[in-house]
Design a protein around this motif. Sequence first.
Motif, mmCIF file in Angstrom:
data_model
loop_
_atom_site.group_PDB
_atom_site.id
_atom_site.type_symbol
_atom_site.label_atom_id
_atom_site.label_comp_id
_atom_site.label_asym_id
_atom_site.label_seq_id
_atom_site.Cartn_x
_atom_site.Cartn_y
_atom_site.Cartn_z
ATOM 1 N N ASN A 20 0.840 -1.202 0.000
ATOM 2 C CA ASN A 20 0.000 0.000 0.000
ATOM 3 C C ASN A 20 0.872 1.247 0.000
ATOM 4 N N LEU A 21 0.514 2.222 -0.834
ATOM 5 C CA LEU A 21 1.280 3.464 -0.932
ATOM 6 C C LEU A 21 0.377 4.673 -0.737
ATOM 7 N N ILE A 22 0.934 5.712 -0.127
ATOM 8 C CA ILE A 22 0.298 7.024 -0.071
ATOM 9 C C ILE A 22 1.243 7.989 -0.779
ATOM 10 N N ASP A 57 1.038 6.781 -12.132
ATOM 11 C CA ASP A 57 0.945 6.074 -13.410
ATOM 12 C C ASP A 57 2.172 5.194 -13.617
ATOM 13 N N ALA A 58 3.352 5.731 -13.302
ATOM 14 C CA ALA A 58 4.599 4.975 -13.489
ATOM 15 C C ALA A 58 4.692 3.804 -12.517
ATOM 16 N N LEU A 59 4.293 4.027 -11.268
ATOM 17 C CA LEU A 59 4.389 2.967 -10.260
ATOM 18 C C LEU A 59 3.436 1.821 -10.563
ATOM 19 N N LEU A 60 2.225 2.147 -11.022
ATOM 20 C CA LEU A 60 1.244 1.097 -11.306
ATOM 21 C C LEU A 60 1.628 0.277 -12.534
ATOM 22 N N LYS A 61 2.569 0.779 -13.340
ATOM 23 C CA LYS A 61 3.031 0.028 -14.509
ATOM 24 C C LYS A 61 4.186 -0.915 -14.184
ATOM 25 N N ILE A 62 4.698 -0.839 -12.949
ATOM 26 C CA ILE A 62 5.809 -1.720 -12.565
ATOM 27 C C ILE A 62 5.349 -3.167 -12.639
ATOM 28 N N ASP A 63 6.091 -3.984 -13.343
ATOM 29 C CA ASP A 63 5.746 -5.392 -13.507
ATOM 30 C C ASP A 63 6.887 -6.243 -12.967
ATOM 31 N N VAL A 64 6.593 -7.000 -11.891
ATOM 32 C CA VAL A 64 7.629 -7.870 -11.337
ATOM 33 C C VAL A 64 7.402 -9.323 -11.748
ATOM 34 N N ARG A 69 -0.872 -0.993 -4.526
ATOM 35 C CA ARG A 69 -2.135 -0.259 -4.455
ATOM 36 C C ARG A 69 -1.880 1.138 -3.905
ATOM 37 N N VAL A 70 -2.320 2.145 -4.622
ATOM 38 C CA VAL A 70 -2.225 3.527 -4.143
ATOM 39 C C VAL A 70 -3.535 3.834 -3.417
ATOM 40 N N ILE A 71 -3.459 3.910 -2.076
ATOM 41 C CA ILE A 71 -4.694 4.086 -1.302
ATOM 42 C C ILE A 71 -5.060 5.557 -1.132
ATOM 43 N N HIS A 72 -4.081 6.435 -1.365
ATOM 44 C CA HIS A 72 -4.393 7.873 -1.266
ATOM 45 C C HIS A 72 -3.310 8.652 -1.997
ATOM 46 N N ARG A 73 -3.713 9.736 -2.638
ATOM 47 C CA ARG A 73 -2.730 10.633 -3.247
ATOM 48 C C ARG A 73 -3.224 12.057 -3.038
ATOM 49 N N ILE A 114 3.174 2.705 3.022
ATOM 50 C CA ILE A 114 4.397 3.505 2.946
ATOM 51 C C ILE A 114 4.031 4.854 2.330
ATOM 52 N N ILE A 115 4.576 5.930 2.892
ATOM 53 C CA ILE A 115 4.293 7.276 2.375
ATOM 54 C C ILE A 115 5.446 7.706 1.472
ATOM 55 N N ILE A 116 5.104 8.103 0.247
ATOM 56 C CA ILE A 116 6.093 8.618 -0.703
ATOM 57 C C ILE A 116 5.894 10.126 -0.830
ATOM 58 N N GLY A 117 6.924 10.894 -0.495
ATOM 59 C CA GLY A 117 6.865 12.345 -0.639
ATOM 60 C C GLY A 117 7.691 12.785 -1.834
ATOM 61 N N PHE A 118 7.054 13.450 -2.798
ATOM 62 C CA PHE A 118 7.745 13.884 -4.020
ATOM 63 C C PHE A 118 7.862 15.407 -3.993
#
Length: 617
Positions: free
Chosen positions: A416-418, A432-439, A447-451, A470-474
């Motif tokens: 889960n990401l914020i 958009d870039a993160l959701l395209k990551i294919d492992v 899953r992006v639960i909040h932006r 996990i919180i990602i700060g850009f």
Amino acid sequence: MSAPSLGGVSVPRGDGETIIRLRRGSSITDFAEKIDANPASLVTVLFHLGEMATATQSLDEDTFGLLGAELGYKLQVVSPEDEERELLDQFDINIQDELDAEGDDVLEPRAPVVTVMGHVDHGKTRLLDAIRNSNVVAGEHGGITQHIGAYQISHVHEGTARDITFIDTPGHEAFTAMRARGAKVTDIAILVVAADDGVMPQTVEALNHAQAANVPIVVAVNKIDKEGANPDKVKGQLTEYGLVPEEYGGDTMFVEVSARQNLNIDELIDAVLLTADAALDLRANPDKDARGIAIEANLDKGRGAVATVLVQSGTLAVGDTIVAGTAHGRVRAMFDENGEALDVALPSRPVQVLGLSNVPRAGDTFLVTPDERTARQIAEKREAADRNAALAKRRKRISLEDFDQAVAEGKIDTLNLILKGDVSGAVEALEDALLKIDVGDDDVQLRVIHRGVGAITQNDVNLATVDNAIIIGFNVKPAERVAELADREGVDMRFYSVIYAAIDDIEMALKGMLKPEYEEVQLGTAEVREVFRSSKFGNIAGSIVRSGIIRRNTKARVSRDGKVIGDNLTVETLKRFKDDATEVRTDFECGIGLGSFNDITEGDIIETFEMREKPRV
């Protein structure tokens, strides 16, 4: 319409032709209201179809299709465009009729809107810098444009002063969504290609965006002053993609420029205006309420929500009430690209707008409404529809049989990401870039639960605590005392200023969540020369090691005439003459005991192997 029993419940049934229209993110209750049914009955029907959902849970289009087919209805989930049109119809705002009714007598010439596109590091920002004489590069991290900006310049063309609006889009591939949006609002695209580098993957990507939007293209062959520059090579490469230079008999204008040396910049602007005059009818009606698009938006500490909007028709004035996506408010002030206040903005004019209730998303359309109440109602309905659509999208379709099994076995792992950023376009592009990551494994989900836009708040940390996110700060930092709260709650916060690093870190984290994969590695083979009978150890294979190493306690298999006759065995005893051995190497003799497996004859091949964890690539 009859009411047959489906799964033991009575449900009104359609004739197979009745069409039911539902908004994105509708629930079973919404469907039940349309067909005058009990929502609980539909929940039961869906349960018998192998889907589990509550009456108020937003469902996706496939699930509704399944339910509709079972009940004899054709379900149509309304497209975002139709949804928007129907929403505005409720407030007697009909955009299409106005567009159709506009005649030549009310249309006036407007400035062309130009998007600068191309590969990363081919000089797009420096070219804009040369065009408008301001230093944008100095403010970018690593020379990569992280935001969309819009600027208007004035240029004397054939003795007449002409305005041109430029939109700067980032060049890195992660900003595909932002670049695509630039192509949607633009009239002409400038494709920047470095003369010393040639056509690159993102050059082709930008070209595809512009062609898909049916936008005329002017090619700027940049860096012609560099050593190794070969403009002719660029022209030849682009010919393969349908951009044929005029000197080759085509209709695409190529201009060789040097942004660093300020060479041929005026010629490039002239080429843009010539293309606009020849290929496009750039007119709009300024005498009506303004409509347009939000190009960028951010949260300013002193000024609140600040949106950069491009007026596409009508005139926007200070004091107008507007709605942009889920944001609404009265225009308190407008500023141009130089920070100077404006009272009105005509078509093709980009302006910064103050006074919105919250930060709109990049790409949201805006329009002027008759009053604040109407604007607020439209914004609230959009927000509710977006929230329901997000819930429907988030719901993972899984049958009841699979669901219990997956939970019991712990198969589904979700990261889960914020996401929080300084501007909405960057947040959207990062998502958009993160959701395209294919492992390469369906067992791991992201899953992006909040932006959102702005500093990381206590609410973000609380949400991360509940959902183990996990919180990602850009380009943002935590607000006051938030870092202490995150540390106390054990919430992981990560901060980035360049998008590559965020993508790489998340990809590594996802790979770390994957269950290990193992592969079989052969250790050695031995040929049986003689079989010895032992009352204590069973049959012992007197063998010679033909390759590799035979180790005690490793897995083994026995083959005879190329066929496996014993598999998943273990080397329980290993001797050199009468002494126990840990391992025996190639060309040495040994005695091998395989436990209770005694079906060994002379000439059999014993192969030993081990399972090693396979590295992820």
